[in-house]
Design a protein around this motif. Structure first.
Motif, PDB file in Angstrom:
ATOM      1  N   CYS A  54      39.434  73.133  85.670  1.00  0.00           N
ATOM      2  CA  CYS A  54      38.028  73.500  85.868  1.00  0.00           C
ATOM      3  C   CYS A  54      37.394  72.740  87.030  1.00  0.00           C
ATOM      4  CB  CYS A  54      37.223  73.272  84.591  1.00  0.00           C
ATOM      5  SG  CYS A  54      37.027  71.537  84.170  1.00  0.00           S
ATOM      6  N   CYS A  59      37.558  65.600  83.190  1.00  0.00           N
ATOM      7  CA  CYS A  59      37.978  66.573  82.179  1.00  0.00           C
ATOM      8  C   CYS A  59      39.466  66.371  81.894  1.00  0.00           C
ATOM      9  CB  CYS A  59      37.716  67.995  82.651  1.00  0.00           C
ATOM     10  SG  CYS A  59      38.179  69.213  81.396  1.00  0.00           S
ATOM     11  N   CYS A  61      41.672  68.410  81.651  1.00  0.00           N
ATOM     12  CA  CYS A  61      42.557  69.299  82.405  1.00  0.00           C
ATOM     13  C   CYS A  61      43.050  68.641  83.689  1.00  0.00           C
ATOM     14  CB  CYS A  61      41.883  70.630  82.709  1.00  0.00           C
ATOM     15  SG  CYS A  61      40.574  70.565  83.935  1.00  0.00           S
ATOM     16  N   HIS A  67      42.951  74.402  81.031  1.00  0.00           N
ATOM     17  CA  HIS A  67      42.320  75.259  80.030  1.00  0.00           C
ATOM     18  C   HIS A  67      43.010  76.611  80.048  1.00  0.00           C
ATOM     19  CE1 HIS A  67      38.972  72.395  79.980  1.00  0.00           C
ATOM     20  NE2 HIS A  67      39.108  72.365  81.292  1.00  0.00           N
TER      21      HIS A  67
HETATM   22 ZN   LIG Z   1      38.730  71.027  82.629  1.00  0.00          ZN
END
Ligand SMILES: [Zn+2]
Length: 123
Positions: A54, A59, A61, A67
């Motif tokens: 993202c 995050c 990720c 994600h």
């Molecule tokens: Zn993310």
């Protein structure tokens, strides 16, 4: 518009075919096709679930698995393109993709009928 049929058995030179002389199979396929074209979207592509980053700092990720996200993938002029499909768009995009296949299938049915017409020289 009133349909006046000038050609009893043959399609005219422009390729127009009088509805009254269409087979039941052709009329059915055409009306399903017309309904799809009038009322629904169509989109060509394959839906794939991919991992996506993202881009937000910190995050999870960023460090490993991304994600799970849905993408619509198509090949266009020999190049593969992919489009992210937001969650809110998923159900309608799925319908449009299915309808693309329905439209293709109906066109294919009609095409086979016309293949036979040419083969049998039956306008
Ligand atoms: Zn993310």
């Amino acid at each position: 518009m009133p349909l006046i049929c000038h050609s009893i058995h043959m399609a005219d030179r422009n390729g127009s075919v009088c509805r009254a002389h269409m087979s039941v199979a052709e009329r059915r396929a055409r009306s399903q096709l017309a309904q799809l074209r009038r009322q629904r979207g169509v989109i060509r592509g394959t839906l794939l679930v991919r991992q996506r980053k993202c881009g937000k700092a910190n995050c999870r990720c960023g460090r490993g698995e991304g994600h799970e996200s849905l993408f619509l993938v198509i090949s266009q002029n020999g190049r593969t393109r992919q489009l992210f499909v937001p969650k809110a768009w998923e159900s309608r995009v799925r319908l449009w993709v299915e309808d693309y296949h329905r439209v293709r299938g109906l066109l294919e049915q009609i095409s086979r009928l016309y293949w036979d017409k040419v083969r049998k020289r039956q306008g």
